[in-house]
Write a protein that holds these residues in place. Sequence first.
Motif, PDB file in Angstrom:
ATOM      1  N   SER A  84       0.862  -1.190   0.000  1.00 38.35           N
ATOM      2  CA  SER A  84       0.000   0.000   0.000  1.00 38.35           C
ATOM      3  C   SER A  84       0.894   1.234   0.000  1.00 38.35           C
ATOM      4  O   SER A  84       2.113   1.128   0.222  1.00 38.35           O
ATOM      5  CB  SER A  84      -0.902   0.026   1.248  1.00 38.35           C
ATOM      6  N   THR A 199      -2.390   2.777  -5.454  1.00 38.02           N
ATOM      7  CA  THR A 199      -3.833   2.529  -5.350  1.00 38.02           C
ATOM      8  C   THR A 199      -4.606   3.539  -6.202  1.00 38.02           C
ATOM      9  O   THR A 199      -5.711   3.256  -6.655  1.00 38.02           O
ATOM     10  CB  THR A 199      -4.261   2.698  -3.872  1.00 38.02           C
ATOM     11  N   LEU A 209      -4.781  -2.251  -4.226  1.00 34.86           N
ATOM     12  CA  LEU A 209      -4.094  -1.481  -3.195  1.00 34.86           C
ATOM     13  C   LEU A 209      -2.590  -1.730  -3.356  1.00 34.86           C
ATOM     14  O   LEU A 209      -2.147  -2.885  -3.335  1.00 34.86           O
ATOM     15  CB  LEU A 209      -4.567  -1.989  -1.826  1.00 34.86           C
ATOM     16  N   GLU A 239      -2.573  -8.282  -6.732  1.00 25.99           N
ATOM     17  CA  GLU A 239      -2.546  -6.836  -6.970  1.00 25.99           C
ATOM     18  C   GLU A 239      -1.534  -6.501  -8.073  1.00 25.99           C
ATOM     19  O   GLU A 239      -1.762  -5.602  -8.871  1.00 25.99           O
ATOM     20  CB  GLU A 239      -2.155  -6.059  -5.711  1.00 25.99           C
ATOM     21  N   SER A 330     -11.324   8.141  -1.869  1.00 28.75           N
ATOM     22  CA  SER A 330     -10.249   7.731  -2.776  1.00 28.75           C
ATOM     23  C   SER A 330     -10.307   8.531  -4.081  1.00 28.75           C
ATOM     24  O   SER A 330     -11.144   9.437  -4.243  1.00 28.75           O
ATOM     25  CB  SER A 330     -10.275   6.240  -3.058  1.00 28.75           C
TER      26      SER A 330
END
Length: 390
Positions: A84, A199, A209, A239, A330
């Motif tokens: 992250s 992200t 993320l 991811e 976000s």
Amino acid sequence: MTGISTNLIHGGDKYARVHDVAPPINILTTFSYPLDSSKLVKASDAGDFNVDEIVYSRLSHPNGLMAEAAISTLTGGNVVLYASGLAAFLALITHVNPKRLAIGKAYHGVHGISKIWERNHGLEILDLYDSASIDKLQPGDLVHLETPLNPTGEHYDIQYYTDLAHSKGAVILIDSTFSPPPLQDPFVFGVDFVMHSATKYFGGHSDLLAGMLITKDTNVYQKLVEDRVYLGSNIANLESSLLLRSLKTFELRVLKQSENASKIVAFLDSNRDKFKVLIKIYHGSLQKEPFVTKQAINGYHSPVFSIDLKDEETAKLFPSKLKYFHHATSLGGVESLIEWRALSDEHAAPTLLRVSVGVENVDDLIADIEQALLAAEVETINGKLNLVGV
Ligand SMILES: *Cc1c(COP(=O)(O)O)cnc(C)c1O
């Protein structure tokens, strides 16, 4: 030199393990050692840790390596991916191990990590905007600058803060999440580290993320990679596959989002008189200081901007009047978002709305905002007047 999209689409090719158009999603945690026994080396004889030898996914994995290689072509530095954005900052502060951290307005989670360090290690937190406070910086300390700044998308002078940090022997990190490449390149100003929450724009689809640190120093890069093994903060397998998918359209998305944002801001700015509920607009494209032109490459500003509406009630109501902007926190995705910022940031003014502009047709977005501002006016100004009339 090849262009950005070419590099992002092909920059990881050297790590491709099959001859497919896109690398397969790989969720393995453990990978077979070489069959050839002559290639087996005792850990005690192995020397520096080498990510290219894929053994266990906390150390490295195929799609993470591909993504790092591709992004390195874009940033001109050594890229280390993390689970992250905050994992990236934690890795950085762990690496630098400063006695003092100078920090101004910044992402609340970065302040959160600083507080943990204050509590656990006695880190002294200095106010970046206060010259008496900054005077206390010493060699080995860390300066953190977020620019463009969340939630306004406004620029802070990178050269000024870099010179300040270096004059004290401190190192400087730029959180460049709000203007990823090719909108901004902090290394041009001599900074030591760049961080991104991947992200946001690198991911771009609100479905992964990740975070990254970038350094030009290959020794520092090697240390960060080794630390990451023990911090356990490598980007997850899945991811990294999503991130590779995202990198292919990265340039298209980011340039379009930036253009869309500046067009919307220009529309609002030139129609202020028309909108009674609109009090203030914040965005890099409205800043006039000379340093802004140097930082916003080719006039591209952050795809995020903020507005103040006339009161809390109107700001709270406004997102529900929009058709194409999800009311969500976000930013960075292809879908436009708006957030009544008081919901997630305790320091935000209750009149503030943060807008993350997506890749939709800009005329549709402008028309949507226009009708919503007028609808909010009808409800909160005319509505009240009517009530008074009754
Ligand atoms: C989102 C964000 C972070 C934290 O990133 P995560 O990926 O959510 O951990 C840090 N800095 C900025 C400017 C951000 O917007």
